[in-house]
Write a protein that holds these residues in place. Sequence first.
Motif, PDB file in Angstrom:
ATOM      1  N   LEU A 126      41.662  32.431  33.637  1.00 32.86           N
ATOM      2  CA  LEU A 126      40.454  32.963  32.996  1.00 32.86           C
ATOM      3  C   LEU A 126      39.631  31.842  32.365  1.00 32.86           C
ATOM      4  O   LEU A 126      38.399  31.840  32.457  1.00 32.86           O
ATOM      5  N   GLU A 152      58.286  35.818  35.179  1.00 32.76           N
ATOM      6  CA  GLU A 152      57.293  36.681  34.550  1.00 32.76           C
ATOM      7  C   GLU A 152      56.418  35.848  33.609  1.00 32.76           C
ATOM      8  O   GLU A 152      55.194  35.985  33.596  1.00 32.76           O
ATOM      9  N   PHE A 153      57.062  34.952  32.868  1.00 32.82           N
ATOM     10  CA  PHE A 153      56.344  34.056  31.951  1.00 32.82           C
ATOM     11  C   PHE A 153      55.304  33.221  32.709  1.00 32.82           C
ATOM     12  O   PHE A 153      54.152  33.112  32.283  1.00 32.82           O
ATOM     13  N   SER A 175      47.626  33.665  34.778  1.00 34.47           N
ATOM     14  CA  SER A 175      46.409  34.479  34.594  1.00 34.47           C
ATOM     15  C   SER A 175      45.600  33.981  33.421  1.00 34.47           C
ATOM     16  O   SER A 175      44.366  33.901  33.486  1.00 34.47           O
ATOM     17  N   LEU A 176      46.286  33.675  32.318  1.00 32.00           N
ATOM     18  CA  LEU A 176      45.594  33.234  31.107  1.00 32.00           C
ATOM     19  C   LEU A 176      44.797  31.961  31.380  1.00 32.00           C
ATOM     20  O   LEU A 176      43.622  31.854  31.005  1.00 32.00           O
ATOM     21  N   CYS A 177      45.447  31.007  32.075  1.00 35.09           N
ATOM     22  CA  CYS A 177      44.778  29.728  32.344  1.00 35.09           C
ATOM     23  C   CYS A 177      43.642  29.906  33.345  1.00 35.09           C
ATOM     24  O   CYS A 177      42.599  29.249  33.230  1.00 35.09           O
ATOM     25  N   LEU A 211      41.436  39.832  36.602  1.00 33.39           N
ATOM     26  CA  LEU A 211      42.804  39.333  36.386  1.00 33.39           C
ATOM     27  C   LEU A 211      43.714  40.437  35.859  1.00 33.39           C
ATOM     28  O   LEU A 211      44.868  40.552  36.283  1.00 33.39           O
ATOM     29  N   ALA A 212      43.205  41.258  34.939  1.00 27.80           N
ATOM     30  CA  ALA A 212      44.028  42.345  34.393  1.00 27.80           C
ATOM     31  C   ALA A 212      44.345  43.354  35.499  1.00 27.80           C
ATOM     32  O   ALA A 212      45.490  43.814  35.623  1.00 27.80           O
ATOM     33  N   ARG A 213      43.366  43.680  36.344  1.00 22.29           N
ATOM     34  CA  ARG A 213      43.596  44.623  37.449  1.00 22.29           C
ATOM     35  C   ARG A 213      44.604  44.050  38.435  1.00 22.29           C
ATOM     36  O   ARG A 213      45.488  44.761  38.905  1.00 22.29           O
ATOM     37  N   GLU A 231      52.247  35.335  33.741  1.00 23.85           N
ATOM     38  CA  GLU A 231      51.360  35.625  32.603  1.00 23.85           C
ATOM     39  C   GLU A 231      50.532  34.388  32.265  1.00 23.85           C
ATOM     40  O   GLU A 231      49.319  34.465  32.067  1.00 23.85           O
ATOM     41  N   LEU A 232      51.220  33.235  32.196  1.00 23.97           N
ATOM     42  CA  LEU A 232      50.547  31.982  31.849  1.00 23.97           C
ATOM     43  C   LEU A 232      49.462  31.649  32.873  1.00 23.97           C
ATOM     44  O   LEU A 232      48.358  31.215  32.512  1.00 23.97           O
ATOM     45  N   ASN A 248      47.038  41.937  37.871  1.00 27.32           N
ATOM     46  CA  ASN A 248      48.404  41.958  37.330  1.00 27.32           C
ATOM     47  C   ASN A 248      49.007  43.349  37.354  1.00 27.32           C
ATOM     48  O   ASN A 248      50.212  43.501  37.515  1.00 27.32           O
ATOM     49  N   VAL A 249      48.160  44.367  37.171  1.00 25.37           N
ATOM     50  CA  VAL A 249      48.662  45.745  37.140  1.00 25.37           C
ATOM     51  C   VAL A 249      48.893  46.255  38.565  1.00 25.37           C
ATOM     52  O   VAL A 249      49.785  47.065  38.804  1.00 25.37           O
ATOM     53  N   ALA A 296      37.945  38.519  33.535  1.00 27.88           N
ATOM     54  CA  ALA A 296      39.083  39.066  32.793  1.00 27.88           C
ATOM     55  C   ALA A 296      39.514  40.408  33.372  1.00 27.88           C
ATOM     56  O   ALA A 296      40.715  40.680  33.530  1.00 27.88           O
ATOM     57  N   LEU A 297      38.531  41.263  33.707  1.00 29.44           N
ATOM     58  CA  LEU A 297      38.850  42.579  34.293  1.00 29.44           C
ATOM     59  C   LEU A 297      39.563  42.389  35.633  1.00 29.44           C
ATOM     60  O   LEU A 297      40.524  43.104  35.946  1.00 29.44           O
TER      61      LEU A 297
END
Lengths: 229, 229
Positions: free
Chosen positions: A69, A58-59, A65-67, A108-110, A62-63, A112-113, A105-106
């Motif tokens: 962006l 999971e970590f 997606s952040l990178c 990547l957030a979509r 998350e990492l 992940n969900v 960003a939108l």
Amino acid sequence: MKSIIPNALTALNLILGMGAIIATFNGDFYQAALFIIAAMISDGLDGRVARYLNASSEFGKELDSLCDLVSFGVAPAILAYVFLLKDLPGVSGYLIAAFFATCGALRLARFNVNTGVVKGYFMGLPIPAAGCVLSTFIMLGIKPPSFIFSIIVIISAYLMVSTIKYPDFKGQGEKIRMIPVGITIVISAYILFMLTFSISTMLFVPFFAYALFGILNTVFGLFDSKPIT
Amino acid sequence: MKSIIPNALTALNLILGMGAIIATFNGDFYQAALFIIAAMISDGLDGRVARYLNASSEFGKELDSLCDLVSFGVAPAILAYVFLLKDLPGVSGYLIAAFFATCGALRLARFNVNTGVVKGYFMGLPIPAAGCVLSTFIMLGIKPPSFIFSIIVIISAYLMVSTIKYPDFKGQGEKIRMIPVGITIVISAYILFMLTFSISTMLFVPFFAYALFGILNTVFGLFDSKPIT
């Protein structure tokens, strides 16, 4: 502990993305684009290595997606701004660059969900592809009027948040129609023919073709005969 | 649909972060720092508005982390690079800026994975505080030797990924010791006294005090008498 290797590759993606922003500062657009492409390679490796080592976490997701962006949303947007968007009147260049990053960003957030819902294809142009369309275009060394370039940026941004289905190259998923494939090949071949043959051209055309194919495949899908209910 | 308002505030956070990077490009460090502080205000509002409207969502949380990395990880790192780190020999300035952004990404990924475990306090300096320590320091208009400045950047980065506990101002959680509070107040008052009185000083000192307090509180915690088992 074996998750260190894929997570280090993910961190490398971000470090390369930061390199792209700093190269942009130094006015070296070609180097900045190369940094973004190197980040894409690093990004392509981390997931594969994680699955191979059975170290997906999971970590790590998350990492990742952040990178992504930073390397494919922010770095190409800043590169596009300094390359041409800054010449637009007032703050419009800034707002278009920010629009590209925000759509990233939108997206990547979509993503992940929606991991449990969207399977076998990508919903919207993946952010590495959108970032590489811009970066490789800038590598070509062509300077279109800034108004034309801003349209390319806006379309790339919109494709990310659209519901257009893109093939994920793992088989199944969205139906691939033959007519859009043919049109994409013809247009890509025409562009290859028109541009000077170079590494930049060989990098730009595949990303452009992928972005174009999704649009054409969706448009032709609208004409598919549907069973009458 | 009511989640649009908090998500728009989160997007505003990112748009302001992009503004900070572009202001840095234009050489206006003070404006860049103001953009980062405005992003922090927008970031502080989105969560509150989401809870007030009862519109907290998984999508909103993912988006929030993504935008935080840009506004408080990447933008301050680029600002620090152009401000002074670029004067360091070779690529060391670039690597220190990338280190700051990478620690920010690791901090955000850990936070998202640990939400169920870490309660009542923050583990490591929150990324908006780390980004604002750098930004408000740059607002002061003081140019220390670039070597000294790089140490400030490295310590701020390390505090994010450390296990130092920071108060979250919602009561309970980590014990707040009186001696560290006292020392923090004395040092902060001394800095306030030494610096020219200005808005920049009033902004820098609270962020500095918060970062310092976590360190002192942890150090004094090591001397706490423990029950003999």
